[in-house]
Design a protein around this motif. Structure first.
Motif, PDB file in Angstrom:
ATOM      1  N   ASP A   1     -13.038 -38.262  11.878  1.00 49.68           N
ATOM      2  CA  ASP A   1     -12.566 -36.943  11.368  1.00 49.68           C
ATOM      3  C   ASP A   1     -11.307 -36.900  10.708  1.00 49.68           C
ATOM      4  N   HIS A   2     -10.470 -37.464  11.447  1.00 47.00           N
ATOM      5  CA  HIS A   2      -9.120 -37.612  10.790  1.00 47.00           C
ATOM      6  C   HIS A   2      -9.215 -38.564   9.486  1.00 47.00           C
ATOM      7  N   VAL A   3      -9.928 -39.733   9.235  1.00 49.05           N
ATOM      8  CA  VAL A   3     -10.010 -40.359   8.377  1.00 49.05           C
ATOM      9  C   VAL A   3     -10.847 -39.873   7.203  1.00 49.05           C
ATOM     10  N   GLY A   4     -11.704 -39.037   7.564  1.00 45.72           N
ATOM     11  CA  GLY A   4     -12.598 -38.363   6.305  1.00 45.72           C
ATOM     12  C   GLY A   4     -13.180 -39.183   5.467  1.00 45.72           C
ATOM     13  N   ASP A   5     -13.097 -39.156   4.104  1.00 46.67           N
ATOM     14  CA  ASP A   5     -13.682 -39.850   3.204  1.00 46.67           C
ATOM     15  C   ASP A   5     -13.107 -41.316   2.802  1.00 46.67           C
ATOM     16  N   LYS A   6     -11.884 -41.329   3.282  1.00 43.77           N
ATOM     17  CA  LYS A   6     -10.876 -42.582   2.974  1.00 43.77           C
ATOM     18  C   LYS A   6     -11.738 -43.826   3.433  1.00 43.77           C
ATOM     19  N   PHE A   7     -11.353 -45.027   2.692  1.00 44.21           N
ATOM     20  CA  PHE A   7     -11.746 -46.344   3.028  1.00 44.21           C
ATOM     21  C   PHE A   7     -10.571 -46.803   4.002  1.00 44.21           C
ATOM     22  N   VAL A   8     -11.101 -47.332   5.238  1.00 46.74           N
ATOM     23  CA  VAL A   8     -10.511 -48.043   6.206  1.00 46.74           C
ATOM     24  C   VAL A   8     -10.985 -49.544   6.639  1.00 46.74           C
ATOM     25  N   PRO A   9     -10.313 -50.538   6.381  1.00 46.40           N
ATOM     26  CA  PRO A   9     -11.071 -51.638   7.003  1.00 46.40           C
ATOM     27  C   PRO A   9     -11.666 -51.583   8.260  1.00 46.40           C
ATOM     28  N   GLU A  10     -12.612 -52.122   8.713  1.00 46.16           N
ATOM     29  CA  GLU A  10     -13.392 -52.052   9.862  1.00 46.16           C
ATOM     30  C   GLU A  10     -12.498 -52.336  11.133  1.00 46.16           C
ATOM     31  N   ILE A  11     -11.647 -53.438  11.004  1.00 47.14           N
ATOM     32  CA  ILE A  11     -10.826 -54.141  11.981  1.00 47.14           C
ATOM     33  C   ILE A  11      -9.739 -52.846  12.279  1.00 47.14           C
ATOM     34  N   LYS A  12      -9.353 -52.198  11.311  1.00 43.17           N
ATOM     35  CA  LYS A  12      -8.266 -51.147  11.685  1.00 43.17           C
ATOM     36  C   LYS A  12      -8.869 -49.804  12.422  1.00 43.17           C
TER      37      LYS A  12
END
Length: 101
Positions: free
Chosen positions: A35-46
């Motif tokens: 929910d915090h990230v939303g639709d932003k891309f975040v690398p899986e490891i992070k």
């Protein structure tokens, strides 16, 4: 690969008696982080690291009644535990969520 129950259980070093609570913490942490990230891309490891530290804080929160830890500072003053379960995850995610490192 999403962060798994088995990984969290090993990280927390819990017994089988805690399985339901560990799963609950993992589910809640996953939902809070996504929910915090939303639709932003975040690398899986992070993303997995953020979920792990959030689940850890949720799990350890049950040993902190009313948000006060069972430890104190050098003056024997009880230390208040963070009430925001994302407090440890936000610095990990900041670069990807806000674009600011």
């Amino acid at each position: 690969m999403a962060y798994t129950f088995e990984q969290l259980k090993a990280y927390l070093r819990t017994s089988d008696d805690d399985d339901d609570f560990v799963q609950e913490c993992l589910d809640e942490a996953t939902e809070l982080v996504t929910d915090h990230v939303g639709d932003k891309f975040v690398p899986e490891i992070k993303l997995n690291l953020a979920i792990k530290v959030t689940a850890r804080d949720l799990y350890s929160g049950r040993d902190s009644p009313q948000g006060v830890g069972q430890f104190s500072d050098v003056n024997d003053t009880p230390i208040r535990v963070a009430r925001d379960p994302l407090v440890a995850a936000k610095p990990i995610l900041r670069k990807y969520v806000t674009g600011i490192a």
